[in-house]
Design an enzyme around this catalytic site. Structure first.
Site, PDB file in Angstrom:
ATOM      1  N   ASP A 181       0.815  -1.467  -0.161  1.00  0.00           N
ATOM      2  CA  ASP A 181      -0.062   0.121   0.048  1.00  0.00           C
ATOM      3  C   ASP A 181       0.815   1.366  -0.102  1.00  0.00           C
ATOM      4  O   ASP A 181       1.967   1.262   0.197  1.00  0.00           O
ATOM      5  CB  ASP A 181      -0.933  -0.052   1.261  1.00  0.00           C
ATOM      6  CG  ASP A 181      -0.292  -0.460   2.513  1.00  0.00           C
ATOM      7  OD1 ASP A 181       0.928  -0.206   2.638  1.00  0.00           O
ATOM      8  OD2 ASP A 181      -1.003  -0.962   3.447  1.00  0.00           O
ATOM      9  N   ASN A 208      -7.904  -3.006  14.238  1.00  0.00           N
ATOM     10  CA  ASN A 208      -9.185  -3.464  13.795  1.00  0.00           C
ATOM     11  C   ASN A 208      -9.148  -4.681  12.980  1.00  0.00           C
ATOM     12  O   ASN A 208     -10.152  -4.893  12.322  1.00  0.00           O
ATOM     13  CB  ASN A 208      -9.851  -2.278  13.492  1.00  0.00           C
ATOM     14  CG  ASN A 208      -9.101  -1.678  12.018  1.00  0.00           C
ATOM     15  OD1 ASN A 208      -8.154  -2.368  11.566  1.00  0.00           O
ATOM     16  ND2 ASN A 208      -9.656  -0.692  11.430  1.00  0.00           N
ATOM     17  N   HIS A 225      -7.181  -4.931  10.217  1.00  0.00           N
ATOM     18  CA  HIS A 225      -6.980  -4.644   8.691  1.00  0.00           C
ATOM     19  C   HIS A 225      -5.481  -5.265   8.168  1.00  0.00           C
ATOM     20  O   HIS A 225      -4.724  -5.656   9.019  1.00  0.00           O
ATOM     21  CB  HIS A 225      -6.994  -3.340   8.282  1.00  0.00           C
ATOM     22  CG  HIS A 225      -5.949  -2.343   8.821  1.00  0.00           C
ATOM     23  ND1 HIS A 225      -6.266  -1.531   9.573  1.00  0.00           N
ATOM     24  CD2 HIS A 225      -4.746  -2.452   8.539  1.00  0.00           C
ATOM     25  CE1 HIS A 225      -4.957  -0.728   9.787  1.00  0.00           C
ATOM     26  NE2 HIS A 225      -3.866  -1.354   9.116  1.00  0.00           N
ATOM     27  N   GLU A 268      -9.831  -2.380   4.970  1.00  0.00           N
ATOM     28  CA  GLU A 268     -10.196  -1.881   6.362  1.00  0.00           C
ATOM     29  C   GLU A 268     -11.511  -2.716   6.493  1.00  0.00           C
ATOM     30  O   GLU A 268     -12.055  -3.565   5.784  1.00  0.00           O
ATOM     31  CB  GLU A 268     -10.658  -0.676   6.315  1.00  0.00           C
ATOM     32  CG  GLU A 268      -9.508   0.434   6.191  1.00  0.00           C
ATOM     33  CD  GLU A 268      -8.926   0.848   7.734  1.00  0.00           C
ATOM     34  OE1 GLU A 268      -8.982  -0.342   8.564  1.00  0.00           O
ATOM     35  OE2 GLU A 268      -8.502   1.943   7.784  1.00  0.00           O
TER      36      GLU A 268
END
Length: 241
Positions: free
Chosen positions: A67, A136, A138, A143
Site C-alpha cells: 500500500d 481493527n 486490517h 479495512e
C-alpha cells in the site's frame, strides 16, 4: 495455519527474516510482498544483517508493497516509498527497477490500480507476502467492511486507523485519510504468507483472525482460507489464544 509464539519482538523479527531469506536462497528471483508500519521494521533490520553477512542476495529479487498513502509524494518522509528506501531498499542490493509501490499521487487511480495488478501477474504472482495487522484486523489497508474488496483499490481509512497512524505525524490533521491498497485477492494469491504481530494491543485482532469466523469485518480472518500461512506473534499478542 501455523502459529509460532515467541518471547519478544526481536525473536519475532528474526524468525520472519530467516523464513524470507530461506525462500530467497531456494528461489533467488523470489517475488516478495512487503508491508510497512512499525511492526516489520525489525524484519527489515534482520534481512539487512543477513545481506551484510552474505547469507542472502537480493540482486534478482522483485518486491511489491501492499500500500501507499494517497495524496502525498514519494519524497515525503511519511510516504511508504520513503519508508522502504530508508529502512530497507538502500541497505541491500535490490535493483530499483525491481521495486514496486503504488503511486499515491496518480490522478487516474483506477488505471494505476489495474496496472499494479497486471505487473504482479507478469512477475508470476507473489512468492512470500509479509503482513502486519491493524488493531481493527486490517491487512494492508483493507479495512473492516461488509464485503471483501478483491483488487488493488483506493481506500477511505477508518477513524481508528487514522488515529493509530497519527503517531507518525505532527498532528492528526496531517494524516492522510485515503490510501491505495493491494486487495484481498492479490494477498490471498501469494504462495506463502507470513503474518507478524507483537504487543498486547494486537491480541484481540489476532484472536479474531485465528479463532473466530471469517468475516470482512475482520479482514485478516480471510487468511484462514489460505493453504500456507505462518503467524509469528510474541507472547503478548498471543495472550488471548
Amino acid at each position: 495455519m501455523k502459529i509460532i509464539v515467541v518471547d519478544n519482538y526481536n525473536e519475532m523479527s528474526k524468525k520472519a527474516a530467516n523464513i524470507i531469506a530461506s525462500c530467497i536462497v531456494l528461489k533467488p528471483n523470489s517475488v516478495l510482498g512487503l508491508a510497512t508500519g512499525s511492526t516489520p521494521l525489525g524484519v527489515y533490520k534482520e534481512l539487512i544483517k543477513l545481506y551484510e553477512n552474505s547469507d542472502v542476495d537480493f540482486s534478482n529479487v522483485c518486491t511489491f508493497n501492499l500500500d501507499e498513502y494517497y495524496g502525498i509524494t514519494k519524497d515525503n518522509d511519511q510516504s511508504y516509498s520513503y519508508y522502504m528506501k530508508e529502512n530497507f531498499f538502500k541497505h541491500v542490493n535490490l535493483k530499483e527497477e525491481n521495486t514496486h509501490i503504488p503511486d499515491g499521487t496518480c490522478k487516474n487511480v483506477d488505471t494505476m490500480c489495474q496496472s499494479y495488478e497486471d505487473i504482479i501477474k507478469q512477475h508470476g504472482g507473489i512468492d512470500v507476502q509479509i503482513l502486519g495487522i491493524g488493531q481493527n484486523g486490517h491487512i494492508g489497508f483493507n479495512e473492516p467492511d461488509d464485503k471483501f474488496v478483491a483488487d488493488t483499490h483506493l481506500v477511505k481509512l477508518k477513524e481508528d486507523t487514522v488515529n493509530a497512524n497519527s503517531r507518525f505525524f505532527e498532528t492528526i490533521e496531517d494524516v492522510p485519510k485515503e490510501a491505495v491498497s493491494m486487495g484481498i485477492k492479490a494477498i490471498m494469491k501469494a504462495k506463502k504468507i507470513i503474518l507478524i504481530a507483537n504487543g498486547i494491543n494486537k491480541a484481540e485482532a489476532i484472536y479474531k483472525t485465528i479463532k473466530e469466523d471469517v468475516t470482512p469485518e475482520v479482514p485478516a480472518s480471510i487468511l484462514q482460507f489460505h493453504s500456507d500461512v505462518t503467524v509469528i506473534v510474541d507472547k503478548e499478542a498471543a495472550s488471548k489464544l
